[in-house]
Design a protein around this motif. Structure first.
Motif, PDB file in Angstrom:
ATOM      1  N   MET A   1       5.745  -6.453  -1.411  1.00 23.70           N
ATOM      2  CA  MET A   1       7.063  -6.182  -2.006  1.00 23.70           C
ATOM      3  C   MET A   1       7.851  -5.188  -1.141  1.00 23.70           C
ATOM      4  O   MET A   1       9.040  -5.386  -0.860  1.00 23.70           O
ATOM      5  CB  MET A   1       6.872  -5.606  -3.414  1.00 23.70           C
ATOM      6  CG  MET A   1       8.151  -5.324  -4.157  1.00 23.70           C
ATOM      7  SD  MET A   1       7.838  -4.448  -5.708  1.00 23.70           S
ATOM      8  CE  MET A   1       7.387  -5.788  -6.759  1.00 23.70           C
TER       9      MET A   1
ATOM     10  N   GLY B   1       1.765  -1.188 -12.628  1.00 23.46           N
ATOM     11  CA  GLY B   1       1.015  -2.409 -12.940  1.00 23.46           C
ATOM     12  C   GLY B   1       0.979  -3.423 -11.823  1.00 23.46           C
ATOM     13  O   GLY B   1       0.555  -4.560 -12.015  1.00 23.46           O
ATOM     14  N   ILE B   2       1.459  -3.046 -10.624  1.00 25.13           N
ATOM     15  CA  ILE B   2       1.510  -3.977  -9.494  1.00 25.13           C
ATOM     16  C   ILE B   2       0.340  -3.652  -8.551  1.00 25.13           C
ATOM     17  O   ILE B   2       0.145  -2.497  -8.194  1.00 25.13           O
ATOM     18  CB  ILE B   2       2.859  -3.824  -8.754  1.00 25.13           C
ATOM     19  CG1 ILE B   2       4.012  -4.130  -9.722  1.00 25.13           C
ATOM     20  CG2 ILE B   2       2.924  -4.727  -7.530  1.00 25.13           C
ATOM     21  CD1 ILE B   2       5.373  -3.676  -9.244  1.00 25.13           C
ATOM     22  N   SER B   3      -0.429  -4.653  -8.142  1.00 21.68           N
ATOM     23  CA  SER B   3      -1.596  -4.384  -7.295  1.00 21.68           C
ATOM     24  C   SER B   3      -1.165  -3.879  -5.928  1.00 21.68           C
ATOM     25  O   SER B   3      -0.033  -4.112  -5.492  1.00 21.68           O
ATOM     26  CB  SER B   3      -2.433  -5.651  -7.130  1.00 21.68           C
ATOM     27  OG  SER B   3      -1.755  -6.555  -6.287  1.00 21.68           O
ATOM     28  N   ALA B   4      -2.083  -3.192  -5.245  1.00 24.11           N
ATOM     29  CA  ALA B   4      -1.745  -2.598  -3.954  1.00 24.11           C
ATOM     30  C   ALA B   4      -1.266  -3.664  -2.967  1.00 24.11           C
ATOM     31  O   ALA B   4      -0.291  -3.463  -2.243  1.00 24.11           O
ATOM     32  CB  ALA B   4      -2.955  -1.859  -3.383  1.00 24.11           C
TER      33      ALA B   4
ATOM     34  N   CYS C   1       4.130   1.772  -7.300  1.00 24.69           N
ATOM     35  CA  CYS C   1       4.052   0.369  -7.734  1.00 24.69           C
ATOM     36  C   CYS C   1       2.805   0.130  -8.574  1.00 24.69           C
ATOM     37  O   CYS C   1       2.854  -0.511  -9.622  1.00 24.69           O
ATOM     38  CB  CYS C   1       4.013  -0.575  -6.534  1.00 24.69           C
ATOM     39  SG  CYS C   1       5.520  -0.565  -5.556  1.00 24.69           S
ATOM     40  N   GLN C   2       1.675   0.674  -8.089  1.00 26.66           N
ATOM     41  CA  GLN C   2       0.418   0.470  -8.812  1.00 26.66           C
ATOM     42  C   GLN C   2       0.499   1.062 -10.211  1.00 26.66           C
ATOM     43  O   GLN C   2       0.044   0.465 -11.177  1.00 26.66           O
ATOM     44  CB  GLN C   2      -0.734   1.153  -8.076  1.00 26.66           C
ATOM     45  CG  GLN C   2      -1.248   0.372  -6.884  1.00 26.66           C
ATOM     46  CD  GLN C   2      -2.425   1.100  -6.270  1.00 26.66           C
ATOM     47  OE1 GLN C   2      -2.263   2.174  -5.704  1.00 26.66           O
ATOM     48  NE2 GLN C   2      -3.608   0.537  -6.396  1.00 26.66           N
TER      49      GLN C   2
ATOM     50  N   GLN D   1       4.695   5.227  -2.187  1.00 25.82           N
ATOM     51  CA  GLN D   1       5.361   3.986  -2.603  1.00 25.82           C
ATOM     52  C   GLN D   1       4.354   3.040  -3.244  1.00 25.82           C
ATOM     53  O   GLN D   1       4.617   2.442  -4.284  1.00 25.82           O
ATOM     54  CB  GLN D   1       6.007   3.304  -1.398  1.00 25.82           C
ATOM     55  CG  GLN D   1       7.295   3.964  -0.944  1.00 25.82           C
ATOM     56  CD  GLN D   1       7.846   3.282   0.298  1.00 25.82           C
ATOM     57  OE1 GLN D   1       7.112   2.956   1.219  1.00 25.82           O
ATOM     58  NE2 GLN D   1       9.144   3.058   0.328  1.00 25.82           N
TER      59      GLN D   1
ATOM     60  N   PHE E   1       1.453   3.815  -4.565  1.00 28.10           N
ATOM     61  CA  PHE E   1       0.957   4.364  -5.832  1.00 28.10           C
ATOM     62  C   PHE E   1       1.973   4.166  -6.960  1.00 28.10           C
ATOM     63  O   PHE E   1       1.623   3.837  -8.092  1.00 28.10           O
ATOM     64  CB  PHE E   1       0.613   5.853  -5.679  1.00 28.10           C
ATOM     65  CG  PHE E   1       0.135   6.491  -6.953  1.00 28.10           C
ATOM     66  CD1 PHE E   1      -1.055   6.081  -7.531  1.00 28.10           C
ATOM     67  CD2 PHE E   1       0.882   7.472  -7.581  1.00 28.10           C
ATOM     68  CE1 PHE E   1      -1.500   6.645  -8.720  1.00 28.10           C
ATOM     69  CE2 PHE E   1       0.453   8.040  -8.765  1.00 28.10           C
ATOM     70  CZ  PHE E   1      -0.745   7.629  -9.333  1.00 28.10           C
TER      71      PHE E   1
END
Lengths: 490, 259
Positions: free
Chosen positions: A456, A447-450, A443-444, A439, A441
């Motif tokens: 989220m 473009g979303i940081s860990a 998102c990352q 999940q 990974f």
């Protein structure tokens, strides 16, 4: 109201920030507030002293003394799934007169790190000032806002004041309702509270009145700090409605390690009470030192037919949380609800849940519990659904989900179900999930940081509960989870 | 755009990639084919930044920078997108919210201001029409309860909105019926332009009927054993992977015997 007793918070701003940045906590609990009167320890004399100081009527003193006598016969409960050093009840100061806390001239004097935490939480400027002890200027004067609200409420016949004020001004209501939902014999902590409670909130909504605004302790003058032994009583008369907000998402610090509050709610025929809590007290440092013990008894009674009581709680603070907001469904067709998010990080422990006691016919209850464990946090759901013999066609639905972050934390579920007739339906669903590397990974990769990904995913997990919160509270609660989870991603 | 040099990678003790060399220029579509276990998905995952795999040797250069040095979200910000073979479910998080966070994360990386709700909605509306994505789908939680086709279509939709420079499709065709395949393929075809590059990872030739590659590479045992134009796909279709496997194996043993 010089008689209002609040235990002043230690406002060492740096400490609050450290609690959130998970650094070691250097300064210990520094008490630089002069305590007035009452030596440590609990005795009949102390209780008489408290009652006298507060000018209480005879019936209340008697009630306190009865509670104390009973408390002396009780043992501290050990059944919960939490471990802590035992509390020395003779080493607690049960009465401390409030001293004015030091006020600062502007926010410039406040630790910039603390301001950063406030900004992350989106706390408005005026509130930032109030929390950090800055004198509030006329334009943002929260007191004047509060006064306006208070006048409006009075016009509608709504009573909303401190518990002490209510004892003075409405002793008949106190006498009629105090201890009717949580009797002083109820449990160890409730008995202790009954004997020594200092102050709290009182609210009465008259027949047919729908309270036009969310009632929040924030709008109540004279009660800036939370007492150690708080007592809240809310009564919704027939056909009335109220939504009550307790707490604040700002970091709350208190030098009192033990908190034993009692909240009683009474809903008469067709009345609705919605009670929302955000609890964010000092959780202790990352090794589990310090931190608040939060042992609360919260209970509501759906007294009349078609009444409804709804608890929503977001618990992110305290070293230990022991709390089971419950509903006694006495009136026919009455409804009880419990929506909970409990997050434990580092060494925090939470044993929380609810009790739904179905007495009336066609009563319904709905339980949604979301437990999140991170660090070495331990999170237990404990819930009782009890359907009495006469509660025909009662229904309960329980959903109990746990989420684990990392592999050193724990989630536990203790459901108790007791059904006394054959026409009722009780459903229990439970799930445990681990926040997945896939999940994060996914998102990352988008473009979303860990860190943002974790918050989220956790927020998504809690969505069903957050949607029950009043709008602004929900927004704050989301941010609070983000702050509380900081540093939980490796 | 992308230059992979002598890339070796392993998972735990198992060597999966054994010296991959591949250059992809702007505007090119490359297909990477190969039998199961050949390492083609691993290659895609390594490009996207999955940490499960350990790169032991070699380099990857993307638009002049060392790709292996970047966290996955930085790679996304720099313009790499991977459509997942198994898109992940995120309960309680709506597609719209997820995609807005992603887009604004990428914009932030590029030093652009975040889009507000209105600007974002107008950006996605157009793409939704192209792919026949329904409003009700993007209001749902990310991939939760989606059919296989919906998941893959959602991946391509995200690709269009995030508008990367290099899109990697990791077995996007697997589990799709012919209609869904056509929708996905037309999404990719619309995305293609002289500035964009695409890597299509697939086991079967059938997707390549709809997305025409400029080059096809066949991966076997962690190496590219054959490269060619689009005609190679048809050859593979006719002959299967066995012939290539045999050729590669005999080459391997010949090499070993000369040592």
């Amino acid at each position: 109201m010089s008689e209002i007793l609040t235990t002043e918070k230690d406002n060492d701003t740096e400490d609050i920030v450290e609690a959130y940045t998970k650094q070691d906590y250097k300064f210990g609990f520094v008490t630089d507030i002069e305590m007035d009167t009452a030596p440590p320890g609990l005795s009949e004399e102390i209780i008489r002293f408290i009652s006298m100081k507060k000018n209480e009527p005879e019936f209340l003193l008697e009630w306190r003394l009865n509670a104390f006598k009973h408390w002396q016969t009780m043992e501290e409960p050990e059944w919960s799934n939490v471990n802590y050093k035992t509390v020395d009840y003779q080493n607690i100061i049960y009465y401390a007169a409030p001293k004015k806390k030091q006020t600062l001239d502007s926010l410039d004097e406040v630790d910039p790190e603390l301001i950063k935490t406030y900004e992350k939480l989106g706390i408005p400027l005026a509130e930032q000032k109030r929390l950090s002890g800055v004198a509030v200027d006329a334009v943002f004067d929260s007191v004047s806002v509060a006064t306006t609200f208070k006048e409006k409420l009075e016009e509608m016949g709504i009573i909303f004041c401190s518990f002490s004020e209510a004892v003075t001004n409405h002793p008949d209501l106190i006498k009629k309702y105090l201890g009717t939902v949580v009797p002083y014999r109820d449990n160890f902590f409730a008995s202790l509270n009954s004997a020594v409670f200092t102050d709290g909130s009182f609210c009465y909504i008259p027949k047919g009145v729908k309270c036009p605004m969310e009632l929040s302790t924030y709008f109540r003058i004279n009660t800036a700090g939370t007492g150690q032994f708080e007592r809240t009583l809310i009564i919704a008369d027939e056909d009335s409605e109220v939504s009550y907000l307790e707490g604040c998402t700002a970091p709350m610090r208190d030098e009192n390690q033990l908190h034993a509050a009692v909240v009683e709610l009474i809903a008469h025929k067709n009345a609705k009470i919605k009670y929302s809590t955000v609890q964010n007290w000092y959780p202790g440092d990352k090794d589990g030192n310090g931190g608040i013990y939060n042992f609360v008894t919260k209970r509501g009674r759906c007294e009349g037919n078609n009444s409804k009581i709804s608890w929503t709680q977001v618990e992110t603070g305290s070293a230990i949380t022991w709390k089971y907001p419950s509903v006694i469904l006495k009136g026919d067709n009455s409804i009880g609800e419990f929506y909970s998010v409990a997050l434990t990080n580092n060494m925090q422990q939470a044993d929380t849940g609810t009790k739904m006691v179905h007495m009336g016919k066609n009563t319904r209850s709905n339980i949604v519990s979301k437990g999140i464990s991170a660090g070495k946090g331990q999170n237990s759901y404990r819930g009782l659904v009890k359907v009495l013999k006469n509660a025909s066609n009662a229904r309960n639905y329980t959903q109990c989900d746990s989420m684990l972050l990392g592999d050193r934390c724990g989630a536990h579920t203790f459901p108790y179900i007791d059904v006394g007739n054959t026409t009722s339906q009780v459903e229990h669903e439970a799930s445990t999930s681990k926040i997945g590397e896939d999940q994060i990974f996914y998102c990352q990769q988008r473009g979303i940081s860990a860190e943002d990904a974790v918050s989220m995913i956790v927020n998504g997990f809690c969505k069903e509960v957050f949607k029950e919160l009043p709008m602004e509270f929900a927004v704050e609660a989301k941010k609070l989870l983000e702050v509380s989870l900081e540093g939980s991603v490796g | 755009m992308l230059e992979i040099k002598n890339l070796w990678a392993r998972i735990e003790d198992k060597e999966i990639l054994r010296g991959i060399n591949l250059t992809i220029n702007k505007g090119e579509v490359h297909a990477i084919m190969g039998p199961n276990g050949s390492g083609k998905s691993t290659l895609a995952q390594i490009l996207a930044g999955r940490e499960t795999y350990e790169v032991t040797e070699g380099s990857i250069n993307f638009k002049g920078n060392d790709l292996l040095d970047m966290d996955p979200e930085i790679r996304a910000g720099e313009g790499i997108f991977m459509a997942f073979q198994y898109p992940v479910e995120i309960p309680g998080v709506s597609c719209t919210y997820f995609l807005k966070s992603a887009l604004n994360g990428i914009r932030d990386h590029k030093g652009q201001p975040p889009l507000d709700a209105m600007e974002f909605l107008s950006t996605i509306r157009e793409k939704m029409d192209i792919l026949g994505i329904d409003q009700s789908l993007i209001n749902r939680a990310v991939n939760e309860g989606f059919s296989g086709g919906e998941k893959k279509r959602n991946e391509i939709f995200q690709m269009q909105v995030l508008n990367p420079d290099l899109a990697i499709l990791d077995e996007t065709d697997s589990g799709l019926d012919i209609d869904a395949l056509k929708v996905v393929a037309s999404g990719v075809t619309q995305f293609k332009n002289p500035e964009k590059s695409v890597i299509v990872v697939t086991h079967y030739q059938r997707l390549l009927d709809y997305i025409t590659p400029d080059f096809i590479h066949v991966l076997y045992n962690g190496k590219i054993v054959k490269s060619g134009g689009k005609e190679l796909a048809h050859k593979l279709e006719d002959e299967g992977y066995d012939r290539i496997k045999n050729e590669a194996d005999s080459l391997q043993s010949a090499e070993e015997s000369t040592v």
